[in-house]
Design a protein around this motif. Structure first.
Motif, PDB file in Angstrom:
ATOM      1  N   ASP A  22      31.247  37.010  30.751  1.00  0.00           N
ATOM      2  CA  ASP A  22      32.365  37.329  31.975  1.00  0.00           C
ATOM      3  C   ASP A  22      31.532  37.887  33.035  1.00  0.00           C
ATOM      4  O   ASP A  22      30.829  39.101  32.723  1.00  0.00           O
ATOM      5  N   ASP A  23      31.880  37.492  34.313  1.00  0.00           N
ATOM      6  CA  ASP A  23      31.259  38.048  35.655  1.00  0.00           C
ATOM      7  C   ASP A  23      31.780  39.557  35.772  1.00  0.00           C
ATOM      8  O   ASP A  23      31.310  40.432  36.736  1.00  0.00           O
ATOM      9  N   ASP A  24      32.993  39.612  35.174  1.00  0.00           N
ATOM     10  CA  ASP A  24      33.936  41.243  35.402  1.00  0.00           C
ATOM     11  C   ASP A  24      33.161  42.004  34.507  1.00  0.00           C
ATOM     12  O   ASP A  24      33.466  42.058  33.254  1.00  0.00           O
ATOM     13  N   ARG A  25      32.663  42.970  35.158  1.00  0.00           N
ATOM     14  CA  ARG A  25      31.813  43.991  34.444  1.00  0.00           C
ATOM     15  C   ARG A  25      32.974  44.921  33.587  1.00  0.00           C
ATOM     16  O   ARG A  25      32.545  45.441  32.368  1.00  0.00           O
ATOM     17  N   GLU A  26      33.854  45.344  34.171  1.00  0.00           N
ATOM     18  CA  GLU A  26      35.303  46.129  33.823  1.00  0.00           C
ATOM     19  C   GLU A  26      35.585  45.235  32.392  1.00  0.00           C
ATOM     20  O   GLU A  26      35.981  45.938  31.391  1.00  0.00           O
ATOM     21  N   ILE A  27      35.841  43.943  32.455  1.00  0.00           N
ATOM     22  CA  ILE A  27      36.413  43.499  31.475  1.00  0.00           C
ATOM     23  C   ILE A  27      35.464  43.302  30.254  1.00  0.00           C
ATOM     24  O   ILE A  27      35.776  43.451  29.113  1.00  0.00           O
ATOM     25  N   ARG A  28      34.123  42.989  30.392  1.00  0.00           N
ATOM     26  CA  ARG A  28      33.056  43.294  29.530  1.00  0.00           C
ATOM     27  C   ARG A  28      33.012  44.477  28.967  1.00  0.00           C
ATOM     28  O   ARG A  28      32.817  44.581  27.567  1.00  0.00           O
ATOM     29  N   ALA A  45      27.260  39.356  28.609  1.00  0.00           N
ATOM     30  CA  ALA A  45      26.402  38.717  29.799  1.00  0.00           C
ATOM     31  C   ALA A  45      27.296  38.372  30.977  1.00  0.00           C
ATOM     32  O   ALA A  45      28.498  38.153  30.978  1.00  0.00           O
ATOM     33  N   ARG A  46      26.764  38.552  32.103  1.00  0.00           N
ATOM     34  CA  ARG A  46      27.402  38.641  33.513  1.00  0.00           C
ATOM     35  C   ARG A  46      27.531  37.244  33.824  1.00  0.00           C
ATOM     36  O   ARG A  46      28.344  36.731  34.804  1.00  0.00           O
ATOM     37  N   ASP A  47      26.768  36.169  33.517  1.00  0.00           N
ATOM     38  CA  ASP A  47      26.765  34.933  33.862  1.00  0.00           C
ATOM     39  C   ASP A  47      26.321  33.810  32.850  1.00  0.00           C
ATOM     40  O   ASP A  47      25.642  34.291  31.626  1.00  0.00           O
ATOM     41  N   ALA A  48      26.264  32.480  32.966  1.00  0.00           N
ATOM     42  CA  ALA A  48      26.002  31.623  32.117  1.00  0.00           C
ATOM     43  C   ALA A  48      24.396  31.560  32.061  1.00  0.00           C
ATOM     44  O   ALA A  48      23.853  31.259  30.785  1.00  0.00           O
TER      45      ALA A  48
END
Length: 247
Positions: A22-28, A45-48
């Protein structure tokens, strides 16, 4: 007798390892904290691109995948993942992304949760998927099942066509076909299929089962309005219309 290090390593291998993309750090960070409290290991991971690197260098029991990623989309990543590993996927989608959600299910995602979501709902979905995959590996060797010339092999988790050629199935397709075969000649409603496969009831716009049935029909060469193997029962659901034998 195991050393402390060996015991720790053994215990670590028994803890389910999740990959959260997920690109949202808070969600990760939120999901990492939440799932770790529930007894999981979590890598983010922040992206594919980062997700691909982690998949190729580690082992994960399940991937939590956001469809709205920068650069390569979650759908593209899911398509690539299916060529690499049978690791199950739970998608995170926005409520308005109905078409993307359906596309994700067509790619073989095992379940989805709409944003904004309750972490406990996601936890329930993840546990249900892991339970199903865990039950499959723990089952005693099963006999092959024949229907209309096709052969379903539960032990090797493969499908052979009437010519004996293996037909590739995703994890979700295999589960759906197995459910239909085990209840051959019995009408199963969408609600029943969702409950058996994912442990939830269908919503008024939930096309997950319809999408999966359509995909499975193509694999079984049972396309078109006159499908003879997996029949649609108006107002009812679906039925596998075939005699079943066990070898």
């Amino acid at each position: 007798m195991l050393t402390a290090h060996q015991a720790g390593a053994a215990n670590a291998t028994q803890i389910p390892h999740l990959l959260v993309i997920d690109d949202d750090r808070e969600i990760r960070d939120l999901l990492a904290l939440f799932f770790e409290r529930e007894g999981f290991r979590v890598t983010g991971a922040r992206d594919a691109r980062e997700g691909r690197r982690l998949i190729q260098s580690g082992t994960f029991e399940l991937v939590v995948l956001d469809l709205m990623l920068p650069g390569e989309s979650g759908l593209d990543f899911a398509r690539w993942l299916r060529t690499q590993t049978p690791t199950p996927v739970v998608m995170l989608t926005a409520m308005a992304e109905d078409s993307d959600r359906i596309a994700g299910l067509e790619l073989g995602a095992d379940d989805y949760v709409a944003k904004p979501f309750n972490p406990r709902e996601l936890l329930a979905r993840v546990r249900a998927v892991l339970r199903r995959t865990g039950e499959r590996t723990a089952e005693a060797p099963a006999r092959s099942i024949g229907f209309a010339g096709w052969v379903l092999d539960p032990l090797r988790r493969r499908l052979l066509n009437p010519e004996g050629v293996e037909v590739a199935l995703t994890g979700g397709e295999f589960e759906l076909l197995g459910t239909l075969v085990e209840r051959a000649n019995r009408v199963l409603t969408r609600d029943m299929l969702l409950e058996l496969l994912r442990g939830r009831q269908a919503g008024p716009f939930d096309r997950a089962i319809d999408v999966a049935i359509s995909r499975l029909r193509r694999k079984l060469e049972d396309n078109g309005r006159q499908a003879q193997l997996i029949k649609t029962v108006r107002g009812g659901g679906y039925v596998l219309a075939a005699e079943v034998t066990r070898n």
